[in-house]
Design an enzyme around this catalytic site. Structure first.
Site, PDB file in Angstrom:
ATOM      1  N   ARG A   1       0.831  -1.208   0.000  1.00 16.59           N
ATOM      2  CA  ARG A   1       0.000   0.000   0.000  1.00 16.59           C
ATOM      3  C   ARG A   1       0.868   1.261   0.000  1.00 16.59           C
ATOM      4  NH1 ARG A   1      -1.794   1.970   4.553  1.00 16.59           N
ATOM      5  NH2 ARG A   1      -2.217  -0.057   5.483  1.00 16.59           N
TER       6      ARG A   1
ATOM      7  N   TYR B   1     -17.127  14.577 -16.035  1.00 16.80           N
ATOM      8  CA  TYR B   1     -17.436  13.156 -15.870  1.00 16.80           C
ATOM      9  C   TYR B   1     -18.420  13.018 -14.691  1.00 16.80           C
ATOM     10  CZ  TYR B   1     -16.659   8.194 -15.125  1.00 16.80           C
ATOM     11  OH  TYR B   1     -16.829   6.847 -14.976  1.00 16.80           O
TER      12      TYR B   1
ATOM     13  N   LYS C   1      -8.920   4.056 -19.646  1.00 16.16           N
ATOM     14  CA  LYS C   1      -9.332   4.407 -21.001  1.00 16.16           C
ATOM     15  C   LYS C   1      -8.163   4.242 -21.992  1.00 16.16           C
ATOM     16  CE  LYS C   1     -12.972   5.319 -18.578  1.00 16.16           C
ATOM     17  NZ  LYS C   1     -13.333   6.647 -18.080  1.00 16.16           N
TER      18      LYS C   1
ATOM     19  N   ASP D   1      -8.105  16.951 -15.966  1.00 10.59           N
ATOM     20  CA  ASP D   1      -8.395  15.553 -16.295  1.00 10.59           C
ATOM     21  C   ASP D   1      -8.058  15.369 -17.772  1.00 10.59           C
ATOM     22  OD1 ASP D   1      -9.573  13.151 -17.084  1.00 10.59           O
ATOM     23  OD2 ASP D   1     -11.213  13.328 -15.653  1.00 10.59           O
TER      24      ASP D   1
END
Ligand SMILES: *Cc1c(COP(=O)(O)O)cnc(C)c1O
Length: 394
Positions: free
Chosen positions: A59, A112, A210, A185
């Site tokens: 992590r 978005y 994407k 973004d």
């Protein structure tokens, strides 16, 4: 590999790329491990204390994941990258690292859907951050929205799904004197087609799901910014909130990234042909694609982007009903959300990706009921055109 090579694709493949040290493997192995063994307690203490570099627990850092984060930083021309478990994890961790209670955010009004929901329902309604959703293609509106407590200008350009552009360079010049950080973004463009940091942005975020992946087989997020900011996000927010990426997902993204430029070239070429075809089709009302000369911000698109991207939106004559018929009639295009896949994907923002945005607000920003979004894939373009023509003519 030395850094004498200037071409984007060469740098993508070679810059700071080395065979894995232990075995010489050309492709970086998947370090599928949760934890790392210390040689002695002193070493463990030194790593946790930050006086010795090295891994502790996945992590907090993992070699495969870090390799991906380094690669995106190279491509975006930024100091440091961080990888997250999804695009939304990247966006939420970065924003939590930038704002606190009482701060004000100016955000693009076409966003978005989940980014809109995160800003509105989580940051604003639960955590006391003010958010103004503004048409960021209009400099005056951004100027008028500035407040003393504004700390972030959040842009999506091209905006999803209206394709409206914001002028990153001009906005940076406008808000920088007011100590406002710009977050962009860059999912729709990828670093190959647009590099916001070079235009004055402070942080770039990606849904790596994407175009970075390109193959529709992984969900992931990335962010790039200054070493100081990204270190604080990684060592505090990512460590304590924990939206980390797994090593196998990082491997898939490193693999997808290798072909980014050849895929993007094909996506762009196909999307241009599809946009022209739809523009001239009698059943189509309008097409939104920055590469069409009659797109209102065509000049800005040519300046700010190195290509017009693979995603476009269009509206068929006859509204929602006709739009639904088109989506029911396509046979090659796949009815699915997401974008940037090698397959052509078709979806309906008003009922799918942007359903969380109240209808009035949706309409105001141009996400009409009949708007269809198409993520043009890398199939042979004549087959895509034939499929769309068949569906539109039904
Ligand atoms: C998909 C997408 C996101 C969210 O990314 P996930 O990987 O699905 O969490 C954010 N911004 C844009 C523009 C997107 O298309």
């Amino acid at each position: 590999m030395s850094e004498e090579w200037k071409g984007f694709t060469t740098r993508l493949l070679h810059e700071r790329y080395q065979p894995e040290a232990a075995t010489g493997a050309l492709t970086l192995p998947i370090f599928q491990t949760s934890t790392f063994v210390f040689e002695n307690p002193e070493q463990g203490a030194a790593r946790f204390g930050g006086t010795e570099e090295g891994y502790m627990y996945s992590r907090l850092g993992n070699p495969t994941v870090d390799a991906l984060a380094e690669r995106i930083a190279i491509l975006e021309n930024g100091e440091m990258g961080v990888a997250f478990g999804s695009g939304m994890a990247a966006i939420s961790h970065v924003m939590m690292g930038l704002v606190k209670k009482g701060d004000h955010i100016i955000a693009s009004d076409a966003l978005y859907g989940c980014t809109f929901a995160f800003f509105q329902s989580i940051l604003a309604e639960r955590f006391g951050v003010c958010v103004s959703f503004v048409d960021t293609s209009d400099m005056q509106k951004v100027m008028d929205s500035l407040r003393p407590e504004t700390t972030v200008l959040y842009l999506e350009t091209p905006a999803n799904p209206t394709m409206k552009l914001s002028d990153i360079r001009a906005l940076a010049q406008l808000v920088k004197p007011h100590n406002v950080k710009i977050v962009v973004d860059n999912t729709f463009m990828s670093p190959y087609l647009q590099r916001p940091l070079e235009l004055g942005a402070d942080v770039v975020v990606h849904s790596a799901t994407k175009y970075i992946s390109g193959h529709g087989d992984v969900v992931g997020g990335l962010a790039v910014g200054s070493k100081e900011l990204m270190t604080s996000i990684k060592k505090s927010f990512l460590k304590d909130i924990g939206g980390v990426m797994g090593p196998f997902d990082a491997f898939l993204l490193l693999r997808g990234l290798k072909t980014l430029t050849v895929r993007m070239d094909k996506h762009c070429a196909n999307a241009m042909k599809v946009a022209e075809f739809l523009r001239d089709h009698p059943a189509v009302e309008r097409v939104l694609y920055p590469g069409l000369p009659d797109f209102p911000q065509y000049e800005l698109a040519k300046q700010q982007m190195n290509g017009f991207g693979g995603t476009l939106s269009f509206e068929v004559k006859g509204g929602v009903e006709k739009g639904r018929r088109v989506m029911n009639s396509v046979r090659l295009c796949q009815l699915a959300v997401s974008l940037g896949d090698v397959h052509t994907l078709i979806q309906h923002p008003a009922s799918m990706t942007h359903a969380v945005i109240p209808r009035e607000e949706r309409l105001q920003v141009g996400i009409t009921d009949g708007l269809i979004r198409l993520s043009v894939g890398i199939e042979d373009v004549d087959d895509i055109l034939q499929d769309l023509d068949g569906a539109l003519s039904k």
